[in-house]
Scaffold this motif. Structure first.
Motif, PDB file in Angstrom:
ATOM      1  N   LYS A  56      -5.841  -8.522   2.265  1.00 34.03           N
ATOM      2  CA  LYS A  56      -5.247  -7.388   1.555  1.00 34.03           C
ATOM      3  C   LYS A  56      -6.327  -6.426   1.069  1.00 34.03           C
ATOM      4  O   LYS A  56      -6.209  -5.202   1.230  1.00 34.03           O
ATOM      5  CB  LYS A  56      -4.421  -7.899   0.377  1.00 34.03           C
ATOM      6  N   ARG A  57      -7.391  -6.952   0.498  1.00 34.45           N
ATOM      7  CA  ARG A  57      -8.482  -6.088   0.024  1.00 34.45           C
ATOM      8  C   ARG A  57      -9.132  -5.349   1.189  1.00 34.45           C
ATOM      9  O   ARG A  57      -9.452  -4.154   1.090  1.00 34.45           O
ATOM     10  CB  ARG A  57      -9.526  -6.929  -0.720  1.00 34.45           C
ATOM     11  N   LYS A  58      -9.313  -6.051   2.289  1.00 32.43           N
ATOM     12  CA  LYS A  58      -9.958  -5.452   3.462  1.00 32.43           C
ATOM     13  C   LYS A  58      -9.131  -4.291   4.005  1.00 32.43           C
ATOM     14  O   LYS A  58      -9.661  -3.214   4.324  1.00 32.43           O
ATOM     15  CB  LYS A  58     -10.139  -6.534   4.532  1.00 32.43           C
ATOM     16  N   GLU A  82      -5.209 -12.652   0.201  1.00 35.75           N
ATOM     17  CA  GLU A  82      -5.798 -11.722  -0.759  1.00 35.75           C
ATOM     18  C   GLU A  82      -7.026 -11.021  -0.184  1.00 35.75           C
ATOM     19  O   GLU A  82      -7.213  -9.815  -0.374  1.00 35.75           O
ATOM     20  CB  GLU A  82      -6.151 -12.451  -2.059  1.00 35.75           C
ATOM     21  N   GLU A  87      -9.075  -1.224   1.497  1.00 36.58           N
ATOM     22  CA  GLU A  87     -10.308  -0.436   1.581  1.00 36.58           C
ATOM     23  C   GLU A  87     -10.335   0.396   2.856  1.00 36.58           C
ATOM     24  O   GLU A  87     -10.790   1.544   2.862  1.00 36.58           O
ATOM     25  CB  GLU A  87     -11.517  -1.369   1.527  1.00 36.58           C
ATOM     26  N   GLN A 111       0.819  -1.212   0.000  1.00 39.79           N
ATOM     27  CA  GLN A 111       0.000   0.000   0.000  1.00 39.79           C
ATOM     28  C   GLN A 111       0.855   1.266   0.000  1.00 39.79           C
ATOM     29  O   GLN A 111       0.337   2.374   0.083  1.00 39.79           O
ATOM     30  CB  GLN A 111      -0.929   0.006   1.217  1.00 39.79           C
TER      31      GLN A 111
END
Length: 210
Positions: free
Chosen positions: A198-200, A195, A203, A16
């Motif tokens: 990672k998305r959580k 994965e 966001e 990130q």
């Protein structure tokens, strides 16, 4: 707490674009990630090549880990933590109640897992590390880790006791985060996979309403 997928969390934060301090390493760039069958991130980290930066991080971690319980409530964490974008693992979970008081708008990633599994893994991989709350009440973290303090530790505590302390710590983090709907995300890398975690987190970090 450590042993909750913190290596995966570090990798996600690096991806990130954040620099990350993790225990006795400081990371300033992503490393290749390989996913195991369970979605767990197996990483070979590349720590910073800036020797001065690493030395500063190491000195800061040693200073925080050496704090005596009586010194923690009045300690000003800001001269140290203002230098870093993200920090994980010891000594920060143990110091969380006092850090969040000085950083009331901080974003908090609470990494967790099944409490009994955590207790068993902690005893296996980090038998001398302090159990939650020990370094706030009994001795400095360095004294506990180096075996200079007579306290319960993962290697000699009953696993149900360790699991309970872990659960209480997680509850405390959730309760002490000032605005949990905006400032707190709970991640279980072991159950959700790399994965999805990672998305959580991505966001969560995108929300800059604070």
């Amino acid at each position: 707490e450590g042993t909750t997928g913190t290596h995966a969390i570090v990798q996600i934060l690096l991806q990130q674009g954040l620099t990350v301090g993790h225990y006795d390493h400081f990371f300033d760039r992503p490393a290749p990630t390989e996913l195991a069958d369970d979605g767990w991130a197996q990483t070979n980290f590349s720590a910073t090549k800036d020797e001065a930066k690493w030395q500063e991080w190491y000195a800061d971690m040693n200073a925080l880990s050496s704090l005596l319980p009586r010194e923690i409530p009045g300690f000003d964490f800001r001269p140290i933590l203002d230098k870093y974008e993200a920090v994980t693992d010891l000594p920060f979970p143990e110091l969380f109640p006092y850090i969040i008081r000085q950083y009331p708008k901080a974003k908090v990633i609470l990494s967790t897992r099944d409490p009994l599994t955590w207790a068993r893994k902690r005893a296996s991989d980090h038998p001398t590390n302090p159990l939650p709350f020990q370094s706030l009440t009994l001795a400095a973290m360095t004294e506990i880790i180096n075996g200079h303090a007579q306290v319960a530790r993962p290697s000699n505590a009953h696993e149900l006791t360790s699991a309970l302390l872990f659960s209480v710590h997680n509850t405390l983090v959730a309760c002490m985060t000032p605005n949990p709907s905006e400032q707190l995300v709970v991640v279980d890398v072991f159950s959700d996979g790399f994965e999805a975690s990672k998305r959580k987190i991505a966001e969560f970090l995108v929300n800059d309403d604070l």
